[in-house]
Design an enzyme around this catalytic site. Structure first.
Site, PDB file in Angstrom:
ATOM      1  N   GLU A 126      -6.035  -0.988  -1.093  1.00  0.00           N
ATOM      2  CA  GLU A 126      -5.492   0.276  -1.614  1.00  0.00           C
ATOM      3  C   GLU A 126      -4.700   0.048  -2.901  1.00  0.00           C
ATOM      4  OE1 GLU A 126      -6.233   3.181   0.763  1.00  0.00           O
ATOM      5  OE2 GLU A 126      -7.559   1.449   0.926  1.00  0.00           O
ATOM      6  N   VAL A 164      -0.490   2.884  10.541  1.00  0.00           N
ATOM      7  CA  VAL A 164      -0.896   3.325   9.212  1.00  0.00           C
ATOM      8  C   VAL A 164      -1.855   4.505   9.371  1.00  0.00           C
ATOM      9  CG1 VAL A 164      -2.802   1.656   9.078  1.00  0.00           C
ATOM     10  CG2 VAL A 164      -1.852   2.631   6.978  1.00  0.00           C
ATOM     11  N   PHE A 165      -1.692   5.515   8.520  1.00  0.00           N
ATOM     12  CA  PHE A 165      -2.521   6.714   8.588  1.00  0.00           C
ATOM     13  C   PHE A 165      -3.642   6.628   7.571  1.00  0.00           C
ATOM     14  CE2 PHE A 165      -3.375  11.152   7.147  1.00  0.00           C
ATOM     15  CZ  PHE A 165      -3.884  11.652   8.341  1.00  0.00           C
ATOM     16  N   GLY A 166      -4.865   6.850   8.042  1.00  0.00           N
ATOM     17  CA  GLY A 166      -6.026   6.863   7.162  1.00  0.00           C
ATOM     18  C   GLY A 166      -6.541   8.277   6.985  1.00  0.00           C
ATOM     19  N   TYR A 167      -6.776   8.651   5.726  1.00  0.00           N
ATOM     20  CA  TYR A 167      -7.279   9.998   5.448  1.00  0.00           C
ATOM     21  C   TYR A 167      -8.545   9.964   4.601  1.00  0.00           C
ATOM     22  CZ  TYR A 167      -4.666   9.062   1.116  1.00  0.00           C
ATOM     23  OH  TYR A 167      -4.181   8.497  -0.045  1.00  0.00           O
ATOM     24  N   GLY A 168      -8.961   8.758   4.200  1.00  0.00           N
ATOM     25  CA  GLY A 168     -10.184   8.587   3.426  1.00  0.00           C
ATOM     26  C   GLY A 168     -11.085   7.593   4.118  1.00  0.00           C
ATOM     27  N   SER A 169     -11.448   6.529   3.398  1.00  0.00           N
ATOM     28  CA  SER A 169     -12.398   5.565   3.951  1.00  0.00           C
ATOM     29  C   SER A 169     -11.862   4.808   5.163  1.00  0.00           C
ATOM     30  CB  SER A 169     -12.816   4.568   2.875  1.00  0.00           C
ATOM     31  OG  SER A 169     -11.699   3.837   2.407  1.00  0.00           O
TER      32      SER A 169
END
Length: 225
Positions: free
Chosen positions: A87, A5-10
């Site tokens: 999310e 899974v790609f995280g771009y925020g918290s």
């Protein structure tokens, strides 16, 4: 069993679930935008926070981190259930290619999950859409919810991108604008007068601007958005 899974925020600084591997990298043709409402983590229904989602833009790149979960179906399911609850404002799970090296022609990973939102207010009730920089900063500076203040979200994002070596001009600009709003509030300057350029002795009434109030930081909990 394995998924990424790609995280771009918290998720970059606070994944909140058990993972086996973390890789810094980026995805192509997406950019960060603060166009999504958060009403249960860092905001409320009456005063929603602004948090990140992704907007498609050809040629854009978005740096962040990919997290891997390996093992049993139960472990994978537990991680996904946690992510779907956390999310909940995002109405789409998109599969993307993930790259590690700048200008790399081949992805390091394929089929990486990223949570995104439909940019349509009729379809996605959490979608706020774009707004002027000053308006976003004002909203971020004053929103607060069970997980903390909206302003801390952008400041931690700014630090997280610095820590992985990929600061982003948009994030820095917005964070600095939030700091300006906070300075005005903490110094007791009339926000309405300041925004409208009025002289200090002139009282300006603007019914379209709600009153500003800094919220105390609630006790932190693990969940974030």
């Amino acid at each position: 069993m394995v998924f990424w899974v790609f995280g771009y925020g918290s998720l970059v600084w606070n994944p909140g679930f058990e993972f086996d591997e973390k890789i810094v990298g980026y995805i192509k043709d997406y950019k960060r935008v603060f166009d999504l409402a958060c009403i249960d983590h860092r905001g409320t229904p009456e005063n929603p926070a602004r948090t990140l989602t992704l907007e498609q833009e050809e040629g854009a790149i978005c740096w962040g981190a990919a997290f891997c979960v390996r093992g049993s179906p139960e472990r994978e399911r537990a991680a996904m259930e946690y992510l779907e609850q956390r999310e909940c404002e995002y109405d789409q799970k998109t599969l993307v290619n993930f790259y590690k090296e700048v200008d790399s022609p081949e992805p390091a990973l394929t089929g990486v999950i990223v949570f995104t939102s439909t940019p349509d207010k009729e379809v996605n009730k959490y979608y706020l859409g774009p707004a002027p920089l000053e308006d976003m900063a004002r909203q971020i500076a004053t929103a607060s919810g069970p997980c903390g203040n909206n302003r801390d979200y952008i400041f931690m994002l700014e630090k997280a991108l610095f820590d992985i070596g990929h600061e982003e001009e948009m994030v820095i600009e917005l964070a600095n604008e939030v700091r300006k709003v906070l300075d005005l509030l903490e110094n007791g300057i009339s926000m309405e007068n300041k925004l409208l350029g009025a002289a200090p002795h002139v009282v300006v009434l603007n019914p379209h601007l709600p009153s500003l109030e800094l919220q105390p930081l609630p006790e932190a909990i693990a969940t974030d958005s």
